[in-house]
Enzyme design. Sequence first.
Site, PDB file in Angstrom:
ATOM      1  N   LYS A  33      82.089  28.182  31.409  1.00 50.26           N
ATOM      2  CA  LYS A  33      82.813  27.316  32.347  1.00 50.26           C
ATOM      3  C   LYS A  33      82.038  27.062  33.643  1.00 50.26           C
ATOM      4  O   LYS A  33      82.291  26.079  34.342  1.00 50.26           O
ATOM      5  CB  LYS A  33      84.179  27.908  32.670  1.00 50.26           C
ATOM      6  CG  LYS A  33      84.137  29.202  33.462  1.00 50.26           C
ATOM      7  CD  LYS A  33      85.549  29.687  33.771  1.00 50.26           C
ATOM      8  CE  LYS A  33      85.520  30.998  34.567  1.00 50.26           C
ATOM      9  NZ  LYS A  33      86.899  31.465  34.877  1.00 50.26           N
ATOM     10  N   GLY A  37      73.293  30.443  33.304  1.00 44.91           N
ATOM     11  CA  GLY A  37      72.561  31.503  33.991  1.00 44.91           C
ATOM     12  C   GLY A  37      73.464  32.591  34.505  1.00 44.91           C
ATOM     13  O   GLY A  37      73.010  33.693  34.830  1.00 44.91           O
ATOM     14  N   CYS A  40      73.794  36.528  37.495  1.00 41.42           N
ATOM     15  CA  CYS A  40      72.483  36.880  38.061  1.00 41.42           C
ATOM     16  C   CYS A  40      71.798  35.681  38.708  1.00 41.42           C
ATOM     17  O   CYS A  40      71.345  35.752  39.844  1.00 41.42           O
ATOM     18  CB  CYS A  40      71.586  37.473  36.979  1.00 41.42           C
ATOM     19  SG  CYS A  40      69.950  37.934  37.599  1.00 41.42           S
ATOM     20  N   LYS A  49      68.181  38.687  46.116  1.00 36.82           N
ATOM     21  CA  LYS A  49      66.810  39.136  46.364  1.00 36.82           C
ATOM     22  C   LYS A  49      66.013  38.095  47.147  1.00 36.82           C
ATOM     23  O   LYS A  49      65.152  38.444  47.959  1.00 36.82           O
ATOM     24  CB  LYS A  49      66.104  39.461  45.043  1.00 36.82           C
ATOM     25  CG  LYS A  49      66.829  40.498  44.203  1.00 36.82           C
ATOM     26  CD  LYS A  49      67.258  41.717  45.006  1.00 36.82           C
ATOM     27  CE  LYS A  49      68.157  42.646  44.216  1.00 36.82           C
ATOM     28  NZ  LYS A  49      69.546  42.196  44.098  1.00 36.82           N
ATOM     29  N   GLY A 178      80.352  51.235  49.177  1.00 32.55           N
ATOM     30  CA  GLY A 178      79.107  51.876  49.567  1.00 32.55           C
ATOM     31  C   GLY A 178      78.096  51.938  48.451  1.00 32.55           C
ATOM     32  O   GLY A 178      77.184  52.761  48.480  1.00 32.55           O
ATOM     33  N   TYR A 180      75.365  49.730  45.611  1.00 34.74           N
ATOM     34  CA  TYR A 180      74.109  49.028  45.879  1.00 34.74           C
ATOM     35  C   TYR A 180      74.329  47.628  46.431  1.00 34.74           C
ATOM     36  O   TYR A 180      73.521  47.146  47.240  1.00 34.74           O
ATOM     37  CB  TYR A 180      73.232  49.002  44.623  1.00 34.74           C
ATOM     38  CG  TYR A 180      73.646  48.053  43.532  1.00 34.74           C
ATOM     39  CD1 TYR A 180      73.135  46.767  43.487  1.00 34.74           C
ATOM     40  CD2 TYR A 180      74.536  48.445  42.530  1.00 34.74           C
ATOM     41  CE1 TYR A 180      73.503  45.885  42.491  1.00 34.74           C
ATOM     42  CE2 TYR A 180      74.905  47.569  41.526  1.00 34.74           C
ATOM     43  CZ  TYR A 180      74.386  46.292  41.504  1.00 34.74           C
ATOM     44  OH  TYR A 180      74.760  45.425  40.520  1.00 34.74           O
ATOM     45  N   ILE A 181      75.415  46.946  46.049  1.00 36.02           N
ATOM     46  CA  ILE A 181      75.656  45.609  46.597  1.00 36.02           C
ATOM     47  C   ILE A 181      75.975  45.706  48.081  1.00 36.02           C
ATOM     48  O   ILE A 181      75.471  44.926  48.897  1.00 36.02           O
ATOM     49  CB  ILE A 181      76.770  44.896  45.824  1.00 36.02           C
ATOM     50  CG1 ILE A 181      76.402  44.730  44.349  1.00 36.02           C
ATOM     51  CG2 ILE A 181      77.055  43.523  46.442  1.00 36.02           C
ATOM     52  CD1 ILE A 181      77.503  44.133  43.495  1.00 36.02           C
ATOM     53  N   GLY A 267      82.903  47.337  43.324  1.00 37.25           N
ATOM     54  CA  GLY A 267      82.602  47.406  41.901  1.00 37.25           C
ATOM     55  C   GLY A 267      82.985  46.137  41.171  1.00 37.25           C
ATOM     56  O   GLY A 267      83.523  45.182  41.752  1.00 37.25           O
ATOM     57  N   HIS A 442      42.805  54.744  44.321  1.00 38.62           N
ATOM     58  CA  HIS A 442      43.047  55.295  45.656  1.00 38.62           C
ATOM     59  C   HIS A 442      43.000  54.159  46.672  1.00 38.62           C
ATOM     60  O   HIS A 442      42.141  53.283  46.579  1.00 38.62           O
ATOM     61  CB  HIS A 442      41.979  56.335  45.993  1.00 38.62           C
ATOM     62  CG  HIS A 442      42.184  56.978  47.319  1.00 38.62           C
ATOM     63  ND1 HIS A 442      43.139  57.946  47.517  1.00 38.62           N
ATOM     64  CD2 HIS A 442      41.577  56.775  48.517  1.00 38.62           C
ATOM     65  CE1 HIS A 442      43.101  58.328  48.775  1.00 38.62           C
ATOM     66  NE2 HIS A 442      42.162  57.623  49.415  1.00 38.62           N
TER      67      HIS A 442
END
Length: 465
Positions: A33, A37, A40, A49, A178, A180-181, A267, A442
């Site tokens: 609807k 995609g 995300c 991001k 609290g 990750y979002i 959530g 290194h």
Amino acid sequence: MTEFDLIVFGGGTGNRVASAAAEAGMETALIEKGPIGGLCLNRGCNPSKMLIQHATVANRVREASRFGIDASIDDVHFRGFVREVNDELAAVADRKAQDKRDQVNLTLFQEEARFVDDRTIELVESGETHTGEEVVVASGSTPVVPDSIDGIDEVDFLTSADALRLETSPERLVVLGGGYIAAELGYYFDAFGTDVALIDRNETLLHREDADVARAFTEVAEERHDVYTGHSATAVDESNGEFVVTAETEEGGSVEVTGDELLVVLGRRPNTDGVGLDATNIETDDRGFVATDDRLRTSVDGVWAMGDVAGNAMFKHTGDYEGEIVVDNVVHDAGREVDFTALPHAVFTEPQVAAVGRTEAELDKSGTEYVVGRAAFTDTAMSRALKLDRGFVKVLCDLESRAVVGCHVFGHEASILVHEAVPAVRYGLTVDDLANTLLHAHPALSKLVQKACADAVDAADRTTE
């Protein structure tokens, strides 16, 4: 009624399954609807991001003086870059939809739909019904809004999708959650001048992370934001453009937190109750997710489920992986089983958080004997070059087998560093294997994982002497 070889219900990652099936010659219907995609691309990983990168660039400019460089931000075109990000992604979604319309053997239905029996789906607007010999349920997830918060249904709060489209940075943003979002959006808005308050019922932010990481991240968040851990929101009121959130502790303490915007990120839940699954024999678990076996089959023959709605892990990378499994099994009858061993995840704040494998709490609960290896970011040449003053890598090693069973990273580019350990957790490599991997360029930060494994080797040797 139109009969298809395959119906894919959901156009997020499911759109790839539909295209693969059509390419293989199956008459396929894709029903979605919203924009192709899914979450995300349109309301989640991609816009967040992209916008977070704007925040990171702004913070880099502010920190330039640490490198002896005088720099300042003359202006922030907040509305402009928010529109640019969302317009760019909308164009991608439009192109995807057109590609589906142009693809042979594929029919795209962009409207709301619901199941009317196990393999028959009705389009709500047109009233058309379509049935599939095979059906893939990929209907995604939706934000959780607890009805236990008094007044929540009477105020105009933001979800994460709304927040990513705000064209003015709020003066004061109150965030319920609290995870990750909440962490990522708090970081983003803080970078552009918003006074952020985070309210979470757990004792730390990111409470599902290893405890050391969760505590370290909470300390950083407390430097940036007003953080109310151990508090549960119990009531919300909105008056004259101001939100007032009442939050209480288990001990009976109470605070009132105010802001001009309220973001609810507590959530996500599966999109199962609104798509007519009660008209089918497709079973769900006690959390509402579609129950699947190790081949992603549901309780109904010929019906499969993948992505957020299947509840194996609500990440885009797991959805992509499940899509590959479904294509192999539905299109090619491969009988392939899922294997979520060594599933990594990352939080894109600064510092970043990333992990793979088990936490100390999980190992303690299972009774596993283990040792810990650590390496501090401040002990590396690259950290000195980057002027990093915090961060660590923590490796968990099964004492008996010496296998790497967990890796937890808190620090710059943690989302990249964690992948040093993913193959080890996946294939049972030992801390000795990783410690003796000498060919690290290194002074790359990736040497930190090697250092942590070497520390775990020492700890294991001392414990077993």
